[in-house]
Design an enzyme around this catalytic site. Structure first.
Site, PDB file in Angstrom:
ATOM      1  N   SER A   1      -6.921   7.502   1.206  1.00 45.32           N
ATOM      2  CA  SER A   1      -6.594   8.936   1.161  1.00 45.32           C
ATOM      3  C   SER A   1      -6.665   9.456  -0.273  1.00 45.32           C
ATOM      4  O   SER A   1      -6.491  10.635  -0.524  1.00 45.32           O
ATOM      5  CB  SER A   1      -5.184   9.159   1.720  1.00 45.32           C
ATOM      6  OG  SER A   1      -4.254   8.386   0.975  1.00 45.32           O
TER       7      SER A   1
ATOM      8  N   HIS B   1      -2.464  -3.871  -5.476  1.00 42.79           N
ATOM      9  CA  HIS B   1      -1.076  -3.696  -5.052  1.00 42.79           C
ATOM     10  C   HIS B   1      -0.451  -4.989  -4.549  1.00 42.79           C
ATOM     11  O   HIS B   1       0.535  -4.962  -3.828  1.00 42.79           O
ATOM     12  CB  HIS B   1      -0.987  -2.616  -3.965  1.00 42.79           C
ATOM     13  CG  HIS B   1      -1.430  -1.272  -4.444  1.00 42.79           C
ATOM     14  ND1 HIS B   1      -1.813  -0.269  -3.576  1.00 42.79           N
ATOM     15  CD2 HIS B   1      -1.568  -0.761  -5.685  1.00 42.79           C
ATOM     16  CE1 HIS B   1      -2.164   0.806  -4.278  1.00 42.79           C
ATOM     17  NE2 HIS B   1      -2.029   0.536  -5.561  1.00 42.79           N
TER      18      HIS B   1
END
Ligand code: BV8
Ligand code: ZN
Length: 245
Positions: A193, A122
């Site tokens: 997550s 990212h």
């Protein structure tokens, strides 16, 4: 499977693996004092990452998006890598190119802990990109002199050098991550997550190629049910226990 000693089981799997990969998320930097996105305390001025980390949010209100990033850059600059980051750097020392570290994090703490090869899916909060001349630079100034910051070369507006929702991941980096996950016998997934794609598709990809997956997380995630081993607790404590020789 819940062996009598899951830490020992993880240590054995690491010792037996020829190639190991690791995928980290914001949870690995939580013990360095950097708030995560989705667990408690992760919010910023009641915004959600999905609301701010988008090209549309930046086009509509670049100043607010930059205030969020400038705030995070300040936190990260004051933070230190924790024992989880150092343990993964040690694993790279031991395995060399038989180990690949893949991260969703943009904080740069893996590099500061000594990891040499980090696949940043990212991007990196310390990079800026000019939206006019496309120049990419690293910029460590905290706080930034003005928001949005300006390009030193052409005066154009800069954006953070990160991947926002709806934007493609850097192609070469993504391919290297997929390749490392296809080749590994063991994938360690720590502090994520497992809801953001395509990063979250790496664990199922590893298993489809016969690799085992170890999840290290303080909470249950959508990956927990399919992981071969779940180590429930903080990565800053667990990673050193399973990696230290
Ligand atoms: C793309 C920017 C296509 C940088 C980020 C519907 C279904 C499926 C997918 C989608 C969908 N709608 C849209 C999508 C795609 C979308 C997506 O996945 N959305 C999700 C929300 C459903 N993905 C994208 O848009 C990606 N791009 O698909 O492009 C494309 C292709 C070609 C051409 C054009 C377009 C881009 C995704 C990247 C987005 N950018 N960040 C920044 O500002 O940071 S993502 C953001 O979430 C962060 O980067 C972060 O890395 C990432 C994942 O979050 P986590 O790292 O997992 O952190 P989180 O807070 O969620 O969880 C922390 C975990 O740690 C928790 O589980 C907690 O329990 C645990 N924890 C806490 N403390 C500890 C701990 N664990 C261990 N120890 C501790 N101490
Ligand atoms: Zn420029």
């Amino acid at each position: 499977m819940t062996p009598d000693n899951p830490i020992e089981q993880a240590r054995q799997w690491i010792a037996a693996a020829t190639r190991v990969a690791a995928l980290t998320g914001a949870g690995i930097s939580a013990e360095s004092g950097i708030p995560t996105f989705r667990s408690a305390g992760g919010l910023w001025r009641n915004f959600r990452a999905e609301d701010l980390a988008t090209p549309r949010a930046f086009a509509r209100d670049p100043k607010t998006v930059w205030e969020w990033y400038d705030w995070r850059r300040g936190l990260i600059a004051a933070a230190k890598p924790n024992l989880g980051h150092y343990a993964l750097a040690q694993l790279e020392q031991r395995l060399g190119d038989r180990f690949t570290l893949i991260t969703q994090n943009v904080d740069g703490l893996h590099n500061r802990a000594g990891s040499q090869r980090v696949l940043k899916l990212h991007g990196d909060i310390w990079w800026t990109m000019c939206i006019a001349c496309r120049e990419v630079r690293s910029d460590f100034r905290v706080p930034l002199p003005e928001l949005p910051p300006r390009c030193a070369s052409c005066g154009g507006m800069l954006r953070p050098g990160v991947v926002w929702f709806g934007e493609p991941l850097p192609g070469a980096t993504w391919e290297q991550a997929e390749e490392a996950v296809r080749q590994c016998e063991l994938l360690i997934v720590a502090g994520t997550s497992a809801v953001v794609y395509p990063a979250a598709s790496l664990a199922p990809l590893a298993q489809s190629h016969g690799a085992r997956v170890i999840e290290i997380n303080t909470e249950e995630t959508p990956l927990s049910g399919s992981a071969d081993l779940c180590l429930r607790g903080p990565s800053g404590e667990i990673l050193p226990q399973i990696i230290e020789s």
